[in-house]
Design a protein around this motif. Structure first.
Motif, short mmCIF file in Angstrom:
data_model
loop_
_atom_site.label_atom_id
_atom_site.label_comp_id
_atom_site.label_asym_id
_atom_site.label_seq_id
_atom_site.Cartn_x
_atom_site.Cartn_y
_atom_site.Cartn_z
N VAL A 97 0.87 -1.18 0.00
CA VAL A 97 0.00 0.00 0.00
C VAL A 97 0.91 1.23 0.00
CG1 VAL A 97 -1.76 1.31 1.26
CG2 VAL A 97 -1.83 -1.20 1.25
N ASP A 98 0.72 2.09 -0.99
CA ASP A 98 1.51 3.32 -1.08
C ASP A 98 0.89 4.42 -0.22
OD1 ASP A 98 3.25 2.16 -2.88
OD2 ASP A 98 2.29 3.02 -4.65
N TRP A 99 1.75 5.10 0.54
CA TRP A 99 1.33 6.19 1.42
C TRP A 99 2.21 7.41 1.16
CZ3 TRP A 99 -2.72 5.47 4.84
CH2 TRP A 99 -3.09 4.15 5.12
N VAL A 100 1.61 8.57 1.02
CA VAL A 100 2.34 9.84 0.96
C VAL A 100 2.45 10.34 2.39
CG1 VAL A 100 2.32 12.22 0.12
CG2 VAL A 100 1.50 10.37 -1.36
N ALA A 101 3.66 10.65 2.83
CA ALA A 101 3.90 11.13 4.19
C ALA A 101 4.10 12.63 4.17
CB ALA A 101 5.14 10.45 4.77
N THR A 102 3.31 13.34 4.93
CA THR A 102 3.41 14.79 5.04
C THR A 102 3.67 15.13 6.50
OG1 THR A 102 1.79 15.01 3.26
CG2 THR A 102 2.24 16.98 4.57
N GLU A 103 4.82 15.75 6.76
CA GLU A 103 5.16 16.15 8.12
C GLU A 103 4.31 17.35 8.52
OE1 GLU A 103 7.13 14.59 10.34
OE2 GLU A 103 7.38 13.05 8.79
N LEU A 104 3.73 17.26 9.69
CA LEU A 104 2.95 18.36 10.26
C LEU A 104 3.67 18.88 11.48
CD1 LEU A 104 -0.54 16.59 10.10
CD2 LEU A 104 0.46 18.15 8.42
N GLU A 105 3.23 20.00 12.00
CA GLU A 105 3.85 20.60 13.18
C GLU A 105 3.80 19.66 14.38
OE1 GLU A 105 2.63 24.31 15.89
OE2 GLU A 105 3.05 24.83 13.79
N ASP A 106 2.71 18.89 14.49
CA ASP A 106 2.51 18.05 15.67
C ASP A 106 2.41 16.56 15.35
OD1 ASP A 106 0.15 18.33 14.32
OD2 ASP A 106 -1.07 18.72 16.08
N GLY A 107 2.91 16.14 14.19
CA GLY A 107 2.85 14.73 13.84
C GLY A 107 3.04 14.51 12.35
N THR A 108 2.47 13.42 11.86
CA THR A 108 2.59 13.07 10.45
C THR A 108 1.23 12.69 9.90
OG1 THR A 108 4.79 12.18 10.90
CG2 THR A 108 3.82 11.62 8.78
N MET A 109 0.96 13.16 8.67
CA MET A 109 -0.25 12.77 7.97
C MET A 109 0.15 11.82 6.86
SD MET A 109 -2.97 15.16 5.85
CE MET A 109 -1.67 15.89 4.86
N PHE A 110 -0.51 10.66 6.82
CA PHE A 110 -0.28 9.69 5.76
C PHE A 110 -1.55 9.61 4.92
CE2 PHE A 110 2.49 8.35 9.21
CZ PHE A 110 3.69 8.20 8.54
N THR A 111 -1.39 9.65 3.60
CA THR A 111 -2.53 9.56 2.68
C THR A 111 -2.22 8.48 1.66
OG1 THR A 111 -2.88 11.94 2.93
CG2 THR A 111 -3.99 10.87 1.09
N THR A 112 -3.18 7.57 1.45
CA THR A 112 -2.95 6.53 0.45
C THR A 112 -2.77 7.18 -0.92
OG1 THR A 112 -5.34 6.20 0.21
CG2 THR A 112 -4.15 4.66 1.66
N TYR A 113 -1.90 6.57 -1.72
CA TYR A 113 -1.62 7.09 -3.05
C TYR A 113 -2.12 6.10 -4.09
CZ TYR A 113 0.83 9.24 -6.92
OH TYR A 113 1.12 9.86 -8.11
N ALA A 118 -9.23 8.37 -1.15
CA ALA A 118 -8.02 8.09 -0.37
C ALA A 118 -8.37 7.94 1.11
CB ALA A 118 -7.00 9.20 -0.56
N LEU A 119 -7.48 7.26 1.80
CA LEU A 119 -7.57 7.08 3.24
C LEU A 119 -6.47 7.94 3.87
CD1 LEU A 119 -8.59 5.48 5.74
CD2 LEU A 119 -6.95 3.71 5.12
N PRO A 145 -9.46 -0.06 -4.51
CA PRO A 145 -8.46 -0.57 -5.46
C PRO A 145 -7.40 0.45 -5.83
CG PRO A 145 -10.71 -0.96 -6.25
CD PRO A 145 -10.81 -0.09 -5.04
N GLN A 146 -6.20 -0.05 -6.09
CA GLN A 146 -5.08 0.77 -6.57
C GLN A 146 -5.30 0.95 -8.07
OE1 GLN A 146 -2.05 1.30 -4.49
NE2 GLN A 146 -1.30 2.71 -6.03
N THR A 147 -5.79 2.10 -8.49
CA THR A 147 -6.12 2.31 -9.90
C THR A 147 -5.40 3.49 -10.54
OG1 THR A 147 -8.02 3.68 -9.28
CG2 THR A 147 -8.45 1.33 -9.64
N ALA A 148 -4.80 4.34 -9.75
CA ALA A 148 -4.24 5.57 -10.29
C ALA A 148 -2.72 5.64 -10.18
CB ALA A 148 -4.88 6.78 -9.60
N GLY A 149 -2.05 4.52 -10.40
CA GLY A 149 -0.60 4.53 -10.38
C GLY A 149 -0.01 4.22 -9.02
N ARG A 150 1.28 4.15 -9.01
CA ARG A 150 2.05 3.82 -7.81
C ARG A 150 3.00 4.95 -7.51
NH1 ARG A 150 0.78 -1.05 -5.28
NH2 ARG A 150 2.71 -0.61 -4.24
#
Length: 159
Positions: A97-113, A118-119, A145-150
């Motif tokens: 499962v691909d996740w985009v990691a975005t650093e936040l001031e108080d933690g990390t946000m992960f969004t499925t790619y 998205a989750l 489903p993973q439909t929009a690339g990796r």
């Protein structure tokens, strides 16, 4: 005679129960995404993990199956987010499962790619190495489903 005593005690018991409930944990507040109750997100919600890194589930203050939380401070997962487009944020593969990691001031946000909708998983910095919590969300994320690339690793992008 006993019936009257029970009727007099009942309001007192209800008041005590309400006071004790008020002293407990407050529900987690999180705004659901517009598509959080879509068929895809309902399928995701059926696979929310029982625990996340040993953190127990929390009650949320929203009436959406597409929002869930665990622990204190809460790890919050929300389904229904618009799928991210190309990004320079780090992208990691966790069990396929691909996740985009975005650093936040108080933690990390992960969004499925590559999955739409998205989750999103918000991990407060108090929980340490945030990516270690993502395997708990594998089954939930796989419901879309993973439909929009990796993700493309930085080493792959340079050729």
């Amino acid at each position: 005679m006993h019936r009257r005593r029970v009727l007099r005690i009942l309001p007192v018991l209800l008041t005590v129960t309400a006071v004790l409930a008020a002293c407990g944990e407050q529900p987690v507040r999180a705004t659901p995404f517009e598509r959080s109750d879509s068929p895809a997100c309902r399928a995701v919600a059926e696979h929310w993990p029982a625990t996340v890194g040993g953190l127990e589930p929390r009650v949320t203050a929203v009436q959406s199956q597409g929002v869930a939380a665990w622990g204190e401070p809460p790890v919050v997962a929300r389904c229904g987010k618009a799928a991210p487009g190309p990004t320079t944020d780090p992208c990691i593969d966790v069990s396929g499962v691909d996740w985009v990691a975005t650093e936040l001031e108080d933690g990390t946000m992960f969004t499925t790619y590559g999955r739409d909708p998205a989750l999103e998983v918000l991990v407060p910095s108090e929980h340490g190495t945030a990516p270690l919590l993502l395997p708990a969300f594998e089954q939930a994320a796989r419901q879309v489903p993973q439909t929009a690339g990796r993700c493309v690793a930085a080493s792959d992008a340079g050729g």
